[in-house]
Design an enzyme around this catalytic site. Structure first.
Site, PDB file in Angstrom:
ATOM      1  N   GLU A  84      10.432 -21.401  22.665  1.00  0.00           N
ATOM      2  CA  GLU A  84       9.236 -20.067  23.743  1.00  0.00           C
ATOM      3  C   GLU A  84       8.783 -18.818  22.999  1.00  0.00           C
ATOM      4  O   GLU A  84       9.047 -17.872  23.805  1.00  0.00           O
ATOM      5  CB  GLU A  84       9.845 -19.991  25.475  1.00  0.00           C
ATOM      6  CG  GLU A  84       9.280 -21.688  25.487  1.00  0.00           C
ATOM      7  CD  GLU A  84       9.552 -21.557  27.374  1.00  0.00           C
ATOM      8  OE1 GLU A  84       9.723 -20.371  27.741  1.00  0.00           O
ATOM      9  OE2 GLU A  84       8.910 -22.603  27.540  1.00  0.00           O
ATOM     10  N   GLU A 110       7.729 -32.066  25.997  1.00  0.00           N
ATOM     11  CA  GLU A 110       9.074 -31.902  27.532  1.00  0.00           C
ATOM     12  C   GLU A 110       7.726 -31.932  28.085  1.00  0.00           C
ATOM     13  O   GLU A 110       7.139 -31.590  29.199  1.00  0.00           O
ATOM     14  CB  GLU A 110       9.604 -30.333  27.703  1.00  0.00           C
ATOM     15  CG  GLU A 110      10.355 -29.833  26.346  1.00  0.00           C
ATOM     16  CD  GLU A 110      10.716 -28.302  26.915  1.00  0.00           C
ATOM     17  OE1 GLU A 110       9.741 -27.802  27.905  1.00  0.00           O
ATOM     18  OE2 GLU A 110      11.169 -27.220  26.355  1.00  0.00           O
TER      19      GLU A 110
HETATM   20  C1  XIL Z   1      14.537 -25.977  32.492  1.00  0.00           C
HETATM   21  C2  XIL Z   1      15.039 -27.270  33.484  1.00  0.00           C
HETATM   22  O1  XIL Z   1      14.407 -28.445  33.495  1.00  0.00           O
HETATM   23  C3  XIL Z   1      15.272 -26.727  35.103  1.00  0.00           C
HETATM   24  O2  XIL Z   1      17.182 -26.837  34.880  1.00  0.00           O
HETATM   25  C4  XIL Z   1      15.661 -25.190  34.582  1.00  0.00           C
HETATM   26  O3  XIL Z   1      16.594 -24.482  35.066  1.00  0.00           O
HETATM   27  C5  XIL Z   1      15.364 -24.638  33.362  1.00  0.00           C
HETATM   28  O4  XIL Z   1      14.835 -24.833  32.633  1.00  0.00           O
HETATM   29  N1  XIL Z   1      10.570 -25.070  28.978  1.00  0.00           N
HETATM   30  C6  XIL Z   1      11.718 -25.096  27.965  1.00  0.00           C
HETATM   31  C7  XIL Z   1      12.822 -25.645  29.348  1.00  0.00           C
HETATM   32  O5  XIL Z   1      12.173 -25.470  27.322  1.00  0.00           O
HETATM   33  O6  XIL Z   1      14.033 -26.280  28.842  1.00  0.00           O
HETATM   34  C8  XIL Z   1      12.587 -25.925  31.141  1.00  0.00           C
HETATM   35  O7  XIL Z   1      14.013 -26.780  31.392  1.00  0.00           O
HETATM   36  C9  XIL Z   1      11.859 -25.986  31.171  1.00  0.00           C
HETATM   37  C10 XIL Z   1      10.320 -24.993  30.869  1.00  0.00           C
END
Ligand code: XIL
Length: 388
Positions: A157, A265
């Protein structure tokens, strides 16, 4: 009679005395994993160490060929305090994947969002000190996993969540705008064998963000910064997403730069109680997977969770819960979205380019402006509470 002859006689007796042949074994039902293998697409999902030995991990081993640690390899888990390295959680995830013949996506070395960077790192204001700390972290993590994890989201990000500018992270504030190139180069230097990926949120639906991300990666490539691929997170806050053609064009833009692509994701939230939710969600998943299959550079679709019971979305207060954004329901029964994904994988990669007979999702591009959620309740814990 020799032993061999005796054995042969027994066999003959056995076969001649069997009145009817044993019923043919039903072929094993295809799984997303077997269908993905046949289609040449990695199909992944997340794992937390606390989920090992549960229904989650059973389904993960059966249905998925790739594993992403949901939190276990992030900075806040691996180095919660300066110099205290905690690899047990990440090691458990990796050992599970290796035992099940699965690939691991290393997620992630640096997350360019302050709320997901440990406070002790955020507090650093001296560039030399921050550079040393970043180098230590990358050295330690890549050193620890050398030869076992090839694919790394080196930076997660780099852009602001719901805008088009760079994210305002300690890395950028202290090291300057060249920090991204610097970190990617450094990771490559430490382990030239790893694949260097950038992973980004919301490029598919935040207005202008696709072009902004494309400009970032183009600049990096123009400057000869090592970059193998882009992870497009593909979190959808509703089944409305970009239409098929728009999403395909976004992937094609990255492919045209010679980059590899992973949808890293995927989840598709639904509104609680919406009777059309499951069907609309299935169409959105269908479009996402079909678009990846139609783009030769797109090599992975990973869902951010397995069961609706364990979605990060419901733990973050972003949307009204339950959002039920995944392929399996709370009892791990496959949903219509699962069937849609399986059908697309079974159809395989089209030979005729990025158009197919599949239905496109809604043509509206959502302009939801809900902010992404808070950091994990206990940022230093490997497994946040919601995953049980
Ligand atoms: C999220 C996890 O799912 C949660 O358990 C944690 O509290 C925060 O991170 N983008 C990403 C992931 O790249 O790593 C994130 O995962 C969700 C959004």
């Amino acid at each position: 009679m020799t032993v061999a002859a005796f054995a042969a006689a027994l066999l003959v007796t056995a076969s001649t005395t069997t009145a009817t042949p044993a019923p043919a074994q039903a072929p094993p039902a295809p799984t997303l994993r077997s269908l993905g293998d046949a289609a040449g697409l990695r199909v992944g999902a997340t794992l937390e160490p606390g989920q090992i030995g549960s229904t989650h991990s059973e389904v993960l081993a059966r249905e998925f060929s790739s594993v992403t640690a949901e939190n276990a390899m992030k900075w806040y888990t691996i180095q919660p305090e300066r110099g205290r390295f905690e690899f047990a959680a990440g090691d458990a995830v990796l050992a599970f994947a290796e035992a099940n013949g699965q690939e691991v996506r290393g997620h992630n070395l640096l997350w360019a969002q302050d709320q997901f960077t440990p406070a002790w790192v955020r507090a650093i204001t001296d560039p030399d000190e921050l550079r040393a700390v970043v180098h230590d972290h990358i050295d330690a993590v890549l050193g620890h996993y050398r030869g076992r994890i090839q694919r790394w989201d080196v930076v997660n990000e780099p852009l602001e969540t719901l805008g088009t500018g760079p994210s305002d992270s300690v890395f950028r504030r202290v090291l300057g705008p060249g920090w991204l190139a610097e970190v990617l180069r450094y990771a490559h230097e430490v382990d030239p064998e790893i694949e260097i990926w950038l992973n980004e949120y919301g490029t598919d639906w935040v207005p202008g963000k696709h072009q902004a991300f494309l400009a970032v990666v183009r600049d990096l490539l123009d400057a000869d910064v090592p970059l193998d691929g882009v992870g497009l997170q593909t979190h959808r806050l509703s089944p409305d997403g970009p239409d098929r053609a728009t999403f395909a064009r976004q992937l094609a833009d990255h492919a045209a730069l010679g980059l590899r692509i992973a949808l890293t994701e995927v989840d598709v939230a639904t509104a609680p109680g919406d009777p059309e939710g499951p069907a609309d969600q299935a169409e959105a998943y269908r479009t996402i997977v079909a678009t990846c299959l139609a783009q030769p550079a797109c090599e992975e679709v990973t869902t951010w969770g397995i069961s609706d019971a364990d979605t990060w979305l419901d733990g973050q207060g972003i949307l009204p819960a339950p959002t039920r954004p995944l392929l399996f329901d709370e009892a791990y029964a496959p949903k219509p979205a699962y069937d849609a994904v399986a059908a697309e994988l079974a159809a395989g990669r089209p030979t005729g380019g990025p158009t197919s007979t599949t239905t496109a999702a809604s043509t509206t591009t959502t302009t939801t402006t809900t902010a992404l959620g808070a950091p994990p309740a206990t940022p230093v814990a490997g497994a946040p509470s919601y995953s049980g």
